[in-house]
Design a protein around this motif. Structure first.
Motif, PDB file in Angstrom:
ATOM      1  N   GLY A 759      76.840  72.025   5.885  1.00  0.00           N
ATOM      2  CA  GLY A 759      75.932  71.155   6.630  1.00  0.00           C
ATOM      3  C   GLY A 759      75.216  71.874   7.754  1.00  0.00           C
ATOM      4  O   GLY A 759      75.523  73.026   8.101  1.00  0.00           O
ATOM      5  N   HIS A 760      74.266  71.181   8.354  1.00  0.00           N
ATOM      6  CA  HIS A 760      73.443  71.776   9.411  1.00  0.00           C
ATOM      7  C   HIS A 760      74.252  72.070  10.674  1.00  0.00           C
ATOM      8  O   HIS A 760      73.830  72.886  11.500  1.00  0.00           O
ATOM      9  CB  HIS A 760      72.278  70.840   9.750  1.00  0.00           C
ATOM     10  CG  HIS A 760      71.248  71.463  10.628  1.00  0.00           C
ATOM     11  ND1 HIS A 760      70.368  72.427  10.178  1.00  0.00           N
ATOM     12  CD2 HIS A 760      70.946  71.276  11.953  1.00  0.00           C
ATOM     13  CE1 HIS A 760      69.571  72.795  11.168  1.00  0.00           C
ATOM     14  NE2 HIS A 760      69.907  72.127  12.254  1.00  0.00           N
ATOM     15  N   GLU A 761      75.417  71.443  10.807  1.00  0.00           N
ATOM     16  CA  GLU A 761      76.242  71.710  11.988  1.00  0.00           C
ATOM     17  C   GLU A 761      76.626  73.186  12.078  1.00  0.00           C
ATOM     18  O   GLU A 761      76.877  73.705  13.174  1.00  0.00           O
ATOM     19  CB  GLU A 761      77.491  70.831  11.967  1.00  0.00           C
ATOM     20  CG  GLU A 761      78.363  70.973  10.730  1.00  0.00           C
ATOM     21  CD  GLU A 761      77.950  70.042   9.597  1.00  0.00           C
ATOM     22  OE1 GLU A 761      78.780  69.837   8.696  1.00  0.00           O
ATOM     23  OE2 GLU A 761      76.812  69.520   9.622  1.00  0.00           O
ATOM     24  N   PHE A 762      76.694  73.874  10.937  1.00  0.00           N
ATOM     25  CA  PHE A 762      76.964  75.310  10.945  1.00  0.00           C
ATOM     26  C   PHE A 762      75.900  76.069  11.734  1.00  0.00           C
ATOM     27  O   PHE A 762      76.196  76.973  12.515  1.00  0.00           O
ATOM     28  CB  PHE A 762      77.039  75.829   9.511  1.00  0.00           C
ATOM     29  CG  PHE A 762      77.123  77.325   9.388  1.00  0.00           C
ATOM     30  CD1 PHE A 762      78.189  78.032   9.933  1.00  0.00           C
ATOM     31  CD2 PHE A 762      76.140  78.035   8.714  1.00  0.00           C
ATOM     32  CE1 PHE A 762      78.267  79.412   9.815  1.00  0.00           C
ATOM     33  CE2 PHE A 762      76.208  79.415   8.591  1.00  0.00           C
ATOM     34  CZ  PHE A 762      77.270  80.102   9.141  1.00  0.00           C
ATOM     35  N   PHE A 763      74.652  75.659  11.574  1.00  0.00           N
ATOM     36  CA  PHE A 763      73.553  76.338  12.264  1.00  0.00           C
ATOM     37  C   PHE A 763      73.429  75.855  13.709  1.00  0.00           C
ATOM     38  O   PHE A 763      73.037  76.617  14.585  1.00  0.00           O
ATOM     39  CB  PHE A 763      72.246  76.116  11.507  1.00  0.00           C
ATOM     40  CG  PHE A 763      72.324  76.544  10.079  1.00  0.00           C
ATOM     41  CD1 PHE A 763      72.260  77.884   9.747  1.00  0.00           C
ATOM     42  CD2 PHE A 763      72.497  75.622   9.060  1.00  0.00           C
ATOM     43  CE1 PHE A 763      72.356  78.295   8.433  1.00  0.00           C
ATOM     44  CE2 PHE A 763      72.587  76.013   7.744  1.00  0.00           C
ATOM     45  CZ  PHE A 763      72.524  77.364   7.422  1.00  0.00           C
TER      46      PHE A 763
END
Length: 803
Positions: A759-763
């Motif tokens: 998911g975008h939470e990684f970025f």
């Protein structure tokens, strides 16, 4: 490989999407040495390679006269140069756009007679000297066969040109095969003209005026958008520096005079293209053989165009403008590290608003799949401003655009895909300054205002030959509109869920399953001229495809291969007889169910049958990778527990059809679509636009690091056992052999990570995703619990909001 990656990324950067690179082992290297804006400037790529800033309105380049290649202004072919203009789009198909008010320099008029100079596009068209074209971020130069060197740089709304003229003793004769033979009776008295035209010759009314004392040329004209309705008015203001004014005047058709100093032109209904007209300024010999031309442009007024010029480039300092542009690009080129649309804010005369205004959404049908997700990754601030601009367009125009250019409403190609753009930003937590309450109103307005809405609500599909007295436009595309509407509604359901609008969430989630209503389970498909079977018709062996359906519920028929490269490839465009799919076949559109791939795979016979069918799409000749709908099928193997095949087919197309040559993109770049596809593929993180999902494949680099523009955190993807160094030579560059293209296992921040997506939470939060690679397919990411979410999963909606 560094060179190719940055070059491909720049084909995105220069026209609106933002990306960035730097090599980690050598921080002091010149990134511009690894950038080639000329990629995609031949064979239909239509990339704009000229001088611009990130999201800048001014885009300056030399314009050519090849009708098939001039959509981006310049082309790396053998066509003639007809002028230098200040605004362009990039990568578009069909009719060219913009290219307004081109200027053109001449060293002098033979026999010192003004009417011996050349004025029309046809007469002034000039060859280029081979090897003189140079394009770098923010700068473009070319030398004409008249030995006039043209250089150009820009600020946000202003183009600055530097023309270097040959000294009198070396002025060549363009009519002679001997370049050393001078032009007879040619005095050294440069003339620069402005033409009231654009690339598509769409000018209606126009006005131009020249100041006899200063040589300043001002004017405006009304033009038509290239893929939309209505018209737009553009204004310009051209100032000169470097030589004293000798004479001024206007010209019409192929004749010129010193009087009058102004003229008006109107659409006369007779001349098509419009009668050429413009103004000119002639100079005494410049002391250093250089004349600078500053051209301000504005959609608001001539006064603002002049103000833009004076405020942004007050002293005609070419080197300073060039350095400033390079600095802006270097700043953008610091977001991603690898080991080994235009901002028109302040230029919208249609309404008063404090919100940003972006133009050239050309078109969102092309850009929602990869361009906007890439901007979200690399420049979330700009993505937030674009979303705010879209919402503001809704406030004043009543609907989100599917396509918009030059202040005009563009045509709708399929569904209401601005809904996907908004949902993509919403589920990824892009929120800076965004009024999501109004944003939700906007997507609901789309959902309850699309063409064919009555049938969509009552029948659950868009019928062929629909009865729709409330809609406008083509009644074709019933298959492609049905699947796009379904995905649009799914994206709206995600926003509704996030805003705790549970009733709306259920309504739009239910509608997202409407694709099933045009699936014909017994439809077969025979194909002609498939790979290895030329001049033969063979049964594909696959059954079940989307088909047109009538109001009474019965099915019609469209050959599943129609509008594929194997059968009437170009017969499904935006016209009344454009068939039931848009720019693609039923074979292709049958795969477009990104909201519920689990259900689609079951419908098509399960994972093994689905995988076999998807591989056939790629290997049979049915798929054209140069159109945006083809991007997602490269990576849909993830949903069938075969992520290794997604990696395989990524390498199937890169570098075969996407590489560092001048024709190194597979189709029209479409404002950065091809470049962003390449960039995201090579980063190994394919986004499912509209969802909080990135499919993981091995990057084409040993390491990729992305710094989040909002949080400053760094997300790192490391490839262990990477074997991408060295390899065969293609087009003079070294390409990796890449035997280790399959993921064996993964850790996220040191812990085992089995999902084949992230998911975008990684970025946003940063972290380290370490991929151990090998030469054989493994079991990583293949369990049911490892697969990306689908709407039919009970936890699907919750998964989208893990951020």
């Amino acid at each position: 490989m560094r060179g190719f990656y940055i070059c491909c990324l720049m084909s995105v950067l220069l026209i609106g999407a933002v990306g960035a690179l730097a090599v980690t082992q050598k921080r002091d290297f010149n990134v511009f040495d690894f950038v080639d804006p000329l990629i995609g400037t031949v064979n239909g790529g239509h990339v704009f390679p000229g001088a611009t800033l990130p999201f800048g309105m001014a885009k300056a380049v030399a314009d050519v006269n090849n009708p098939d290649e001039k959509q981006g202004g310049f082309a790396s072919d053998n066509s003639d140069i007809t002028g230098f203009s200040h605004m362009h789009d990039s990568g578009t198909g069909g009719s060219p756009s913009l290219g307004n008010f081109p200027i053109f320099p001449q060293t002098g008029c033979p026999s010192d007679d003004i009417n011996n100079c050349v004025f029309t596009k046809t007469d002034r068209a000039s060859r280029r000297i081979n090897g003189t074209v140079v394009a770098t971020p923010g700068y473009f130069t070319v030398t004409l066969n008249t030995s006039i060197k043209a250089e150009m740089v820009v600020t946000e709304h202003v183009a600055l040109y530097r023309f270097t003229f040959p000294p009198p003793s070396s002025i060549p004769n363009p009519n002679s095969t001997n370049s050393t033979v001078p032009t007879p009776n040619l005095p050294y008295s440069p003339l620069i003209l402005v033409d009231l035209t654009d690339l598509p010759d769409s000018r209606a009314n126009g006005r131009i005026e020249v100041d006899g004392a200063t040589g300043r040329i001002i004017g405006n004209a009304t033009f038509s958008p290239s893929f939309g309705i209505g018209s737009y008015e553009l204004h310009f203001c051209a100032d000169f520096s470097g030589a004293k004014v000798r004479d001024t005047g206007v010209w019409m058709n192929n004749r010129a005079g010193s009087e009058p100093k102004s003229l008006r032109v109107v659409a006369d209904g007779v001349n098509s293209p419009p009668l050429p007209a413009g103004a000119w300024t002639q100079f005494l010999a410049p002391l250093n053989n250089e004349i600078l031309v500053r051209v301000g442009v504005s959609f608001v007024s001539v006064a603002q165009a002049c103000s833009n010029g004076a405020s942004e480039i007050p002293d005609f300092d070419f080197s300073a403008v060039k350095s400033s542009a390079e600095e802006k690009w270097r700043s953008k080129l610091g977001v991603v590290e690898v080991d080994a649309e235009g901002d028109y804010t302040g230029e919208n005369p249609l309404w008063e608003s404090q919100e940003p205004y972006f133009d050239s959404y050309y078109c969102i049908w092309d850009s929602f799949r990869s361009i906007h997700p890439l901007i979200t990754l690399l420049d979330p601030e700009s993505q937030a401003r674009m979303v705010r601009s879209l919402i503001d367009i809704y406030r004043f125009e009543g609907k989100l655009p599917d396509c918009r250019m030059s202040l005009c409403k563009g045509f709708t190609q399929g569904g209401s895909n601005a809904d996907v753009v908004l949902a993509d930003s919403y589920v990824k937590g892009i929120s800076a300054g965004i009024d999501w309450k109004t944003g939700y109103e906007a997507v609901v307005s789309d959902a309850e205002g699309r063409g064919g809405l009555a049938s969509w609500k009552t029948l659950g599909y868009i019928p062929t030959d629909d009865f729709d007295p409330y809609g406008t436009g083509s009644f074709a595309r019933s298959i492609s509109r049905t699947v796009e509407y379904a995905y649009n509604d799914f994206c709206i359901s995600l926003i509704a869920g996030g805003l705790s609008k549970s009733s709306d969430e259920e309504t739009y989630l239910a509608r997202s399953g409407n694709w099933k209503n045009i699936y014909k389970a017994d439809q077969t498909s025979s194909v002609v001229n498939t790979t290895g079977r030329i001049n033969e018709t063979v049964d594909s062996g696959f059954i079940g495809f989307l088909q047109p359906r009538y109001l009474n519920g019965t099915f019609g028929f469209q050959d599943p291969a129609l509008c594929s490269p194997l059968y009437n490839f170009t017969s499904c465009y935006l016209n009344p007889d454009g068939h039931e799919t848009y720019e693609g076949s039923s074979w292709l559109y049958t795969f477009f169910v990104p909201q519920d791939m689990a259900s689609l795979i079951t419908t098509l016979g399960g994972p093994e049958a689905f995988t076999s069918r998807l591989e056939y799409l790629h290997t049979s000749g049915l798929l054209y990778i140069g159109d945006e709908q083809a991007f997602l099928p490269v990576f849909q193997f993830h949903y069938a527990s075969r992520p290794a095949l997604s990696a395989y087919y990524s390498h199937f197309y890169i570098p075969g059809q996407f590489n560092a040559t001048l024709d190194g993109i597979a189709g029209n770049d479409d404002s950065g679509a091809m470049g962003s596809f390449t960039t995201l593929s090579m980063m190994g993180l394919w986004p499912i636009s509209g969802q909080n999902v990135y499919l993981i494949t091995p990057p084409y680099f040993k390491e990729v690091r992305i710094r989040n523009g909002d949080t400053g955190n760094i997300a790192t993807v490391k490839s262990v056992n990477f074997d991408g160094d060295g390899g065969p030579q293609i087009a003079g560059r070294s390409w990796a052999g890449y035997q280790h293209i399959y993921i064996q296992n993964v850790t996220l921040n040191g812990s085992v990570y089995e999902k084949n997506w992230i998911g975008h939470e990684f970025f946003r939060d940063g972290g380290i995703l370490e991929l151990v690679l090998g030469s054989n397919e493994s079991h990583w990411g293949t369990r049911e619990q490892d697969l990306p979410p689908s709407a039919s999963d009970v936890i699907s909606i919750e998964t989208q909001f893990n951020i």
